[in-house]
Design a protein around this motif. Structure first.
Motif, PDB file in Angstrom:
ATOM      1  N   LEU A   1       0.525  -1.296   0.314  1.00  0.00           N
ATOM      2  CA  LEU A   1      -0.133  -0.001   0.267  1.00  0.00           C
ATOM      3  C   LEU A   1       1.033   1.119  -0.170  1.00  0.00           C
ATOM      4  N   GLU A   2       1.695   1.173   0.442  1.00  0.00           N
ATOM      5  CA  GLU A   2       2.629   2.376   1.151  1.00  0.00           C
ATOM      6  C   GLU A   2       3.677   2.388  -0.605  1.00  0.00           C
ATOM      7  N   HIS A   3       3.913   2.028  -0.625  1.00  0.00           N
ATOM      8  CA  HIS A   3       4.634   1.497  -2.427  1.00  0.00           C
ATOM      9  C   HIS A   3       4.095   2.064  -3.419  1.00  0.00           C
ATOM     10  N   HIS A   4       2.926   1.307  -3.501  1.00  0.00           N
ATOM     11  CA  HIS A   4       1.750   2.388  -4.684  1.00  0.00           C
ATOM     12  C   HIS A   4       1.018   3.893  -3.724  1.00  0.00           C
ATOM     13  N   ALA A   5       1.807   4.242  -2.588  1.00  0.00           N
ATOM     14  CA  ALA A   5       0.702   5.412  -2.827  1.00  0.00           C
ATOM     15  C   ALA A   5       1.317   6.827  -3.074  1.00  0.00           C
ATOM     16  N   ARG A   6       0.597   8.067  -3.912  1.00  0.00           N
ATOM     17  CA  ARG A   6       0.668   8.900  -4.132  1.00  0.00           C
ATOM     18  C   ARG A   6       0.828  10.268  -3.691  1.00  0.00           C
ATOM     19  N   CYS A   7       0.301  10.120  -2.023  1.00  0.00           N
ATOM     20  CA  CYS A   7       0.361  10.989  -0.708  1.00  0.00           C
ATOM     21  C   CYS A   7       0.826   9.364   0.643  1.00  0.00           C
ATOM     22  N   LEU A   8       0.742   9.908   1.585  1.00  0.00           N
ATOM     23  CA  LEU A   8       0.251   9.248   2.843  1.00  0.00           C
ATOM     24  C   LEU A   8       0.561  10.153   3.817  1.00  0.00           C
ATOM     25  N   GLN A   9      -0.957  10.306   4.741  1.00  0.00           N
ATOM     26  CA  GLN A   9      -1.238  11.338   6.116  1.00  0.00           C
ATOM     27  C   GLN A   9      -1.150  10.309   6.531  1.00  0.00           C
ATOM     28  N   VAL A  10      -0.734  10.706   7.616  1.00  0.00           N
ATOM     29  CA  VAL A  10      -0.840   9.902   9.376  1.00  0.00           C
ATOM     30  C   VAL A  10      -0.937  10.214  10.242  1.00  0.00           C
ATOM     31  N   ILE A  11      -2.118   9.335  11.273  1.00  0.00           N
ATOM     32  CA  ILE A  11      -2.166  10.417  12.706  1.00  0.00           C
ATOM     33  C   ILE A  11      -1.986   9.533  13.943  1.00  0.00           C
TER      34      ILE A  11
ATOM     35  N   LEU B   1       6.162  17.016   9.423  1.00  0.00           N
ATOM     36  CA  LEU B   1       5.485  16.974  10.988  1.00  0.00           C
ATOM     37  C   LEU B   1       4.746  17.508  11.081  1.00  0.00           C
ATOM     38  N   ARG B   2       3.482  17.009  12.292  1.00  0.00           N
ATOM     39  CA  ARG B   2       3.531  18.432  13.218  1.00  0.00           C
ATOM     40  C   ARG B   2       2.839  17.051  14.623  1.00  0.00           C
ATOM     41  N   VAL B   3       2.413  18.600  15.494  1.00  0.00           N
ATOM     42  CA  VAL B   3       2.623  17.586  16.368  1.00  0.00           C
ATOM     43  C   VAL B   3       0.808  18.428  17.342  1.00  0.00           C
ATOM     44  N   ILE B   4       0.474  17.700  17.912  1.00  0.00           N
ATOM     45  CA  ILE B   4      -0.785  18.380  19.174  1.00  0.00           C
ATOM     46  C   ILE B   4      -0.427  18.421  20.326  1.00  0.00           C
ATOM     47  N   PRO B   5      -0.169  19.342  20.857  1.00  0.00           N
ATOM     48  CA  PRO B   5       0.262  19.173  22.417  1.00  0.00           C
ATOM     49  C   PRO B   5      -1.321  18.535  23.435  1.00  0.00           C
ATOM     50  N   PHE B   6      -0.903  17.930  24.982  1.00  0.00           N
ATOM     51  CA  PHE B   6      -1.761  18.223  25.452  1.00  0.00           C
ATOM     52  C   PHE B   6      -2.414  19.176  25.790  1.00  0.00           C
TER      53      PHE B   6
ATOM     54  N   VAL C   1      -4.403  21.556  24.136  1.00  0.00           N
ATOM     55  CA  VAL C   1      -4.678  22.591  22.813  1.00  0.00           C
ATOM     56  C   VAL C   1      -6.419  22.075  22.360  1.00  0.00           C
ATOM     57  N   ASP C   2      -6.673  23.169  22.525  1.00  0.00           N
ATOM     58  CA  ASP C   2      -8.170  22.883  22.474  1.00  0.00           C
ATOM     59  C   ASP C   2      -8.302  22.994  21.601  1.00  0.00           C
ATOM     60  N   GLY C   3      -9.602  21.703  21.376  1.00  0.00           N
ATOM     61  CA  GLY C   3     -10.877  21.452  20.236  1.00  0.00           C
ATOM     62  C   GLY C   3     -10.114  20.290  19.880  1.00  0.00           C
ATOM     63  N   PHE C   4      -9.370  19.221  19.921  1.00  0.00           N
ATOM     64  CA  PHE C   4      -8.930  17.589  20.180  1.00  0.00           C
ATOM     65  C   PHE C   4      -9.687  17.003  21.298  1.00  0.00           C
ATOM     66  N   GLY C   5     -10.375  15.713  20.265  1.00  0.00           N
ATOM     67  CA  GLY C   5     -11.024  15.129  21.317  1.00  0.00           C
ATOM     68  C   GLY C   5     -10.693  13.844  20.653  1.00  0.00           C
ATOM     69  N   GLY C   6      -9.782  13.600  19.275  1.00  0.00           N
ATOM     70  CA  GLY C   6      -9.497  12.243  18.771  1.00  0.00           C
ATOM     71  C   GLY C   6      -8.491  11.158  19.078  1.00  0.00           C
TER      72      GLY C   6
ATOM     73  N   LYS D   1     -10.112  17.956  10.646  1.00  0.00           N
ATOM     74  CA  LYS D   1     -10.262  18.001  11.997  1.00  0.00           C
ATOM     75  C   LYS D   1      -9.040  18.349  12.893  1.00  0.00           C
ATOM     76  N   VAL D   2      -7.861  17.013  13.207  1.00  0.00           N
ATOM     77  CA  VAL D   2      -6.892  16.498  13.710  1.00  0.00           C
ATOM     78  C   VAL D   2      -5.619  17.769  13.366  1.00  0.00           C
ATOM     79  N   GLU D   3      -5.723  17.745  11.920  1.00  0.00           N
ATOM     80  CA  GLU D   3      -4.889  18.678  11.507  1.00  0.00           C
ATOM     81  C   GLU D   3      -4.934  19.907  11.959  1.00  0.00           C
ATOM     82  N   SER D   4      -6.493  20.508  12.206  1.00  0.00           N
ATOM     83  CA  SER D   4      -6.486  22.278  12.755  1.00  0.00           C
ATOM     84  C   SER D   4      -6.205  22.077  13.899  1.00  0.00           C
TER      85      SER D   4
END
Length: 285
Positions: free
Chosen positions: A109-119, A207-212, A214-219, A263-266
């Motif tokens: 799957l990773e080999h053929h992917a045109r882009c990869l987004q990970v949470i 690479l992005r980080v969500i701190p403890f 942060v407001d608005g993250f319930g995931g 939502k997570v990215e925001s």
């Protein structure tokens, strides 16, 4: 002359996906499997095998099927032909006898992917792990794992990381617990943070980080891998479940996962802020 395809003993997730897409096209046309088989000059059992990925399909037959199903999405048809005619034997095939199909399907799957987004909300994503970190994770989840088997899995995971050397866009969002959890010891934790910073310097890696705090993250349970296909309809989501890895590809599921990622990215820090955050954590170690 009738087209002959040798049935596969164990179709890959990619081969099964092709079959599901052909079934979706048929069902959208309103045709039954028997009607489609009659129109194509074959039998219903052959249609069933094609749609389950057990039997392959040639480009000519696939395009005939698309015509019968009145599918006019040429980009999708061309993408399906690409899957059907792909004869790639990737490096992961070396591990077919040693590891389960889930390991191989993810690498393909990773080999053929045109882009990869990970949470990631539990562990550092596999494509960003150091050897020591990966070894500790495998040792924890399968404590009775023999040393030889553990080494095999770690080596396999490290080889998967070669996908980052290509120009494929890779975006990873990490919740703070991922960075703070010491799967081994302080040395391994620091080395892992250093590795994340080095990998984030790649032009195709974000690479992005969500701190403890942060407001608005319930995931906290929203971990996933979103792999972009040649066309959006062929995107795939991989999620870990209590029963193993699951691949999702229904249109409603893909829409839901794209919405979740936004939502997570925001809620995440921007890239410079994320790097600064990781630097500060390293100083604490």
């Amino acid at each position: 002359m009738a087209e002959v395809q040798v049935p596969r003993k164990q179709p890959t997730a990619r081969q099964q996906r092709l079959g599901r897409e052909l079934r979706r096209l048929r069902e959208a046309s309103g045709m039954t499997a028997r009607q489609a088989a009659d129109a194509l000059g074959t039998v219903a059992v052959t249609m069933s095998q094609i749609e389950s990925g057990v039997t392959g399909v040639s480009e000519a037959r696939l395009r005939r099927m698309a015509t019968q199903y009145a599918c006019t999405d040429t980009a999708l048809i061309d993408a399906l032909v690409e899957i059907a005619t792909d004869r790639t034997r990737g490096w992961w095939e070396e591990y077919r006898e040693a590891l389960g199909p889930t390991f191989l399907d993810l690498a393909e799957l990773e080999h053929h992917a045109r882009c990869l987004q990970v949470i990631a909300t539990a562990h550092v994503p596999g494509l960003l792990q150091t050897e020591d970190y990966a070894r500790a994770v495998f040792g924890y989840w399968v404590p009775e794992l023999p040393a030889s088997e553990q080494k095999l899995r770690v080596t396999y995971r490290m080889r998967r990381q070669q996908v980052l050397s290509r120009a494929v866009p890779y975006e990873a969002i990490l919740h703070e617990p991922v960075l703070r959890t010491r799967v081994a010891d302080r040395r391994v934790a620091r080395a892992q943070l250093e590795h994340l910073l080095r990998e984030s310097e790649r032009p195709n890696v974000a690479l992005r980080v969500i701190p403890f705090d942060v407001d608005g993250f319930g995931g906290a349970s929203s971990s996933l891998v979103y792999a972009g296909g040649r066309v959006p309809a062929l995107d795939t989501v991989q999620r870990d479940t209590p029963y193993g890895s699951a691949f999702l590809d229904a249109a409603a599921q893909l829409h839901s996962m794209r919405t979740l990622f936004r939502k997570v990215e925001s809620a995440s820090l921007d890239i410079p802020q994320s790097r600064d955050f990781i630097h500060r954590m390293m100083k604490e170690l």
